[in-house]
Design an enzyme around this catalytic site. Sequence first.
Site, PDB file in Angstrom:
ATOM      1  CE  LYS A   9      -7.012   2.149   1.222  1.00 31.43           C
ATOM      2  NZ  LYS A   9      -6.761   2.405  -0.221  1.00 31.43           N
ATOM      3  CE1 TYR A  49     -11.966   3.856  -1.364  1.00 30.80           C
ATOM      4  CE2 TYR A  49     -12.370   1.723  -0.347  1.00 30.80           C
ATOM      5  CZ  TYR A  49     -11.584   2.852  -0.499  1.00 30.80           C
ATOM      6  OH  TYR A  49     -10.424   2.993   0.224  1.00 30.80           O
ATOM      7  CG  ASN A 112      -3.198   2.455  -1.413  1.00 23.78           C
ATOM      8  OD1 ASN A 112      -4.066   1.992  -0.693  1.00 23.78           O
ATOM      9  ND2 ASN A 112      -3.419   3.431  -2.265  1.00 23.78           N
TER      10      ASN A 112
HETATM   11  P1  GTP Z   1      -7.805   6.720  -0.864  1.00 28.14           P
HETATM   12  O1  GTP Z   1      -7.345   7.525   0.283  1.00 28.14           O
HETATM   13  O2  GTP Z   1      -7.857   5.241  -0.536  1.00 28.14           O
HETATM   14  O3  GTP Z   1      -9.061   7.240  -1.483  1.00 28.14           O
HETATM   15  O4  GTP Z   1      -6.615   6.838  -1.911  1.00 28.14           O
HETATM   16  P2  GTP Z   1      -6.329   7.972  -2.964  1.00 28.14           P
HETATM   17  O5  GTP Z   1      -7.239   9.137  -2.754  1.00 28.14           O
HETATM   18  O6  GTP Z   1      -4.848   8.210  -2.920  1.00 28.14           O
HETATM   19  O7  GTP Z   1      -6.670   7.252  -4.334  1.00 28.14           O
HETATM   20  P3  GTP Z   1      -8.036   7.207  -5.176  1.00 28.14           P
HETATM   21  O8  GTP Z   1      -9.142   7.883  -4.434  1.00 28.14           O
HETATM   22  O9  GTP Z   1      -7.717   7.662  -6.549  1.00 28.14           O
HETATM   23  O10 GTP Z   1      -8.332   5.643  -5.253  1.00 28.14           O
HETATM   24  C1  GTP Z   1      -8.939   4.987  -4.160  1.00 28.14           C
HETATM   25  C2  GTP Z   1      -8.243   3.677  -3.918  1.00 28.14           C
HETATM   26  O11 GTP Z   1      -8.466   2.813  -5.020  1.00 28.14           O
HETATM   27  C3  GTP Z   1      -6.712   3.764  -3.805  1.00 28.14           C
HETATM   28  O12 GTP Z   1      -6.262   4.096  -2.525  1.00 28.14           O
HETATM   29  C4  GTP Z   1      -6.312   2.336  -4.153  1.00 28.14           C
HETATM   30  O13 GTP Z   1      -6.453   1.462  -3.050  1.00 28.14           O
HETATM   31  C5  GTP Z   1      -7.337   1.968  -5.212  1.00 28.14           C
HETATM   32  N1  GTP Z   1      -6.799   2.169  -6.542  1.00 28.14           N
HETATM   33  C6  GTP Z   1      -6.545   3.359  -7.175  1.00 28.14           C
HETATM   34  N2  GTP Z   1      -6.017   3.161  -8.394  1.00 28.14           N
HETATM   35  C7  GTP Z   1      -5.923   1.811  -8.539  1.00 28.14           C
HETATM   36  C8  GTP Z   1      -5.465   0.951  -9.581  1.00 28.14           C
HETATM   37  O14 GTP Z   1      -5.024   1.400 -10.638  1.00 28.14           O
HETATM   38  N3  GTP Z   1      -5.540  -0.395  -9.343  1.00 28.14           N
HETATM   39  C9  GTP Z   1      -6.043  -0.912  -8.179  1.00 28.14           C
HETATM   40  N4  GTP Z   1      -6.081  -2.237  -8.006  1.00 28.14           N
HETATM   41  N5  GTP Z   1      -6.483  -0.146  -7.186  1.00 28.14           N
HETATM   42  C10 GTP Z   1      -6.417   1.188  -7.351  1.00 28.14           C
END
Ligand code: GTP
Length: 138
Positions: A9, A49, A112
Amino acid sequence: IQRTFSIIKPDATRRNLTGKINAKLEEAGLRIIAQKRIHLTQAQAGQFYAVHKERPFFGELVEFMASEPIVVQVLEGEDAIAKNREVMGATNPADAAEGTIRKEFALSIGENSIHGSDGPDTAATEIAFFFSGLELVG
Ligand code: GTP
Ligand code: MG
């Protein structure tokens, strides 16, 4: 043998962490079989997304993912999807286990450092979103 899709990222490309993150992926037994650096438009990031479009952080996520270049990659290995999720660590770096990519490099729950597919269907869809079959050299 399984394939998964990964994104380094903007927070990580900006800090020149691509090599360090790739080393962790390779040490975990994942082979990088395709990789390119691209800069998404906000429309493309929103399409990628789309599954999160009702979430409160969607706008912030799209803006972040289009803010600077990213590195998209296809990883191959035994149990690659689970293996990659494990080496990535929890979404929120505060909850991520010692030695994981997010524990070491992530700045916040949003910034992240890495994305990884969460299942076989999403892996196939996400790989096809960014790569043609010719680009995948297993
Ligand atoms: P990905 O591999 O990126 O999909 O991460 P993940 O599967 O661990 O998390 P998820 O699919 O739930 O969320 C996708 C992405 O949205 C995350 O990796 C973060 O970058 C972002 N995200 C998730 N929760 C939050 C939040 O509470 N605040 C913000 N700003 N971003 C978030
Ligand atoms: Mg996810």
